[in-house]
Design an enzyme around this catalytic site. Structure first.
Site, short mmCIF file in Angstrom:
data_model
loop_
_atom_site.label_atom_id
_atom_site.label_comp_id
_atom_site.label_asym_id
_atom_site.label_seq_id
_atom_site.Cartn_x
_atom_site.Cartn_y
_atom_site.Cartn_z
N PHE A 14 0.88 -1.18 0.00
CA PHE A 14 0.00 0.00 0.00
C PHE A 14 0.91 1.23 0.00
CE2 PHE A 14 -4.56 0.73 1.76
CZ PHE A 14 -4.78 1.74 0.85
N HIS A 15 1.62 1.45 -1.13
CA HIS A 15 2.61 2.52 -1.22
C HIS A 15 1.95 3.84 -1.66
CE1 HIS A 15 2.94 2.29 -5.69
NE2 HIS A 15 2.61 1.03 -5.48
N MET A 16 2.74 4.83 -2.01
CA MET A 16 2.27 6.20 -2.25
C MET A 16 1.17 6.30 -3.32
SD MET A 16 2.39 9.37 -1.43
CE MET A 16 3.89 9.92 -0.68
#
Length: 87
Positions: A14-16
């Site tokens: 669940f990155h940027m």
């Protein structure tokens, strides 16, 4: 209040980029949204809180929505997560 448990399928977690897509989509709803991960309740409308949680691929999370449009919000949130945010 409605909730559902799902799993992060993105290779990068669940990155940027997915966090930004998620928060942008969720802010159109009046309801509150929380992501329950490792015993922490994270504000699902806060990109900084989502990023700080370091949610990796394969992590089980519970999405919890509470408010007037909670079911529609939950349905869209889980669909986005399950589809890997289009990645």
């Amino acid at each position: 209040m409605v909730s559902k448990t799902t799993e992060i399928v993105n290779d990068m977690g669940f990155h940027m980029r997915p966090a930004n897509v998620f928060v942008t989509a969720m802010t159109k709803y009046a309801s509150d949204i929380y992501i329950i991960f490792n015993g922490n309740k994270i504000n699902g409308k806060s990109i900084m809180n989502i990023m700080a949680a370091c949610i990796k691929k394969g992590s089980k999370i519970t999405v919890e929505c509470d408010g007037a449009d909670e079911q529609a919000m939950l349905d869209e949130a889980v669909q986005m997560i399950d589809s890997g945010f289009g990645e």
